[in-house]
Scaffold this motif. Structure first.
Motif, PDB file in Angstrom:
ATOM      1  N   CYS A  49      14.710  -4.352  52.990  1.00  0.00           N
ATOM      2  CA  CYS A  49      14.336  -3.270  53.684  1.00  0.00           C
ATOM      3  C   CYS A  49      15.342  -3.740  55.252  1.00  0.00           C
ATOM      4  CB  CYS A  49      13.311  -2.799  54.159  1.00  0.00           C
ATOM      5  SG  CYS A  49      13.202  -1.326  55.154  1.00  0.00           S
TER       6      CYS A  49
ATOM      7  N   CYS B   5       6.414   5.122  54.287  1.00  0.00           N
ATOM      8  CA  CYS B   5       7.137   4.962  53.048  1.00  0.00           C
ATOM      9  C   CYS B   5       6.380   4.853  51.733  1.00  0.00           C
ATOM     10  CB  CYS B   5       8.262   3.752  53.423  1.00  0.00           C
ATOM     11  SG  CYS B   5       9.346   4.084  54.590  1.00  0.00           S
TER      12      CYS B   5
ATOM     13  N   CYS C 124       3.662  -0.389  53.288  1.00  0.00           N
ATOM     14  CA  CYS C 124       4.860   0.298  52.692  1.00  0.00           C
ATOM     15  C   CYS C 124       4.944  -0.133  51.342  1.00  0.00           C
ATOM     16  CB  CYS C 124       6.113   0.451  53.422  1.00  0.00           C
ATOM     17  SG  CYS C 124       6.656  -1.348  53.659  1.00  0.00           S
TER      18      CYS C 124
END
Ligand code: SF4
Length: 278
Positions: A66, A181, A268
């Motif tokens: 990410c 997320c 997340c």
């Protein structure tokens, strides 16, 4: 007394920061790779397909999973018979500096008021525990902002009990919607003091997905609350689905007779953590 060289600590931390941001733990990876098969809706299946593709791309290219490579959080267990030939905190920060720099990972640490970036993702957040033995265990977590922002600590009335805990956790997850997320991982800390409950919650995120709480009552509570969370139908990326959360783990500690501290730390789907023992 065993001596551990600072240079070995710096290298281990550097390597962990880089590796953890590219490769998730095998248990997390498995759940995310297989998640689509447990969903009914095309949207939820598609989100899992994209998450799976992203995992493969990170492995193949060496790019981070990410863009938010997180604040660097460490849980350190230092054996009481260990001697470090230098400054342990500085060594962990130097390893973080090297890992985030040489791994081309985004530096997210900044001054809370001026918002000026510290430039090297330090200082790391480091929690220390002294344990018996002559080993040094360092666990690292990359904690992204989106999920951390949805986390909360509260002081419930002592009489609130299990129903109060469930109500707070479900409200927190429901209000978070897609912001952390999802599918998420939920760490819950109950008891201790205000700050101890938060530490317990974050530590719970280090547990394996398939880890069953050794206390049967707590294991049943974790399963009950995870099932309730997954009835919220927030689903992957908030598009609806069976899996709002992949796992929910609780750590519990005795508290003051007048208190019921409760912390909910949300992670997340890009759950990234790793540990090393020196
Ligand atoms: S919450 Fe997690 S997946 Fe979302 S942007 Fe932040 S680090 Fe990435």
């Amino acid at each position: 007394m065993r001596t551990i060289a600072v240079k070995d600590i710096v290298k281990a931390v550097r390597d962990m920061c880089i590796h953890a941001n590219r490769f998730q733990p095998a248990d997390v990876r498995k759940c995310l790779k297989e998640g689509g098969a447990r969903e009914d809706s095309p949207a939820a299946k598609e989100v899992f397909r994209q998450i799976s593709e992203n995992i493969d791309l990170a492995e193949k290219t060496g790019l981070p999973l990410c863009q938010d490579t997180g604040l660097a959080v460490f849980f350190v267990e230092i054996g009481q018979d260990v001697h470090v030939d230098g400054n342990l905190t500085e060594a962990i920060n130097e390893g973080t500096r090297q890992g985030y720099g040489e791994g081309y990972l985004r530096k997210s640490a900044c001054d809370p008021f001026t918002r000026k970036n510290t430039g090297d993702n330090t200082p790391a957040v480091i929690h220390y525990d002294v344990v018996p033995g002559e080993k040094l265990r360092i666990a690292f977590m990359a904690k992204g902002g989106g999920a951390e922002n949805m986390s909360r600590v509260t002081m419930l009335a002592p009489a609130a009990g299990w129903d109060g805990v469930k109500n707070f956790v479900l409200t927190r997850v429901a209000e978070s919607r897609s912001n952390p997320c999802p599918p998420i991982f939920i760490g819950i800390g109950i008891g201790g003091t205000f700050e101890h409950s938060a530490k317990l919650a974050k530590l719970a995120l280090m547990r394996r997905v398939d880890d069953i709480n050794p206390d049967p009552d707590l294991a049943a509570k974790e399963a009950e609350l995870l099932a309730l969370v997954n009835r919220l139908n927030i689903g992957p990326m908030g598009l609806g689905g069976r899996q709002t959360a992949i796992a929910l783990k609780m750590n519990v500690s005795p508290c003051h007779i007048a208190s019921l501290p409760l912390a909910v730390n949300i992670q997340c789907h890009s759950s990234r953590h790793e540990e090393v023992t020196l």
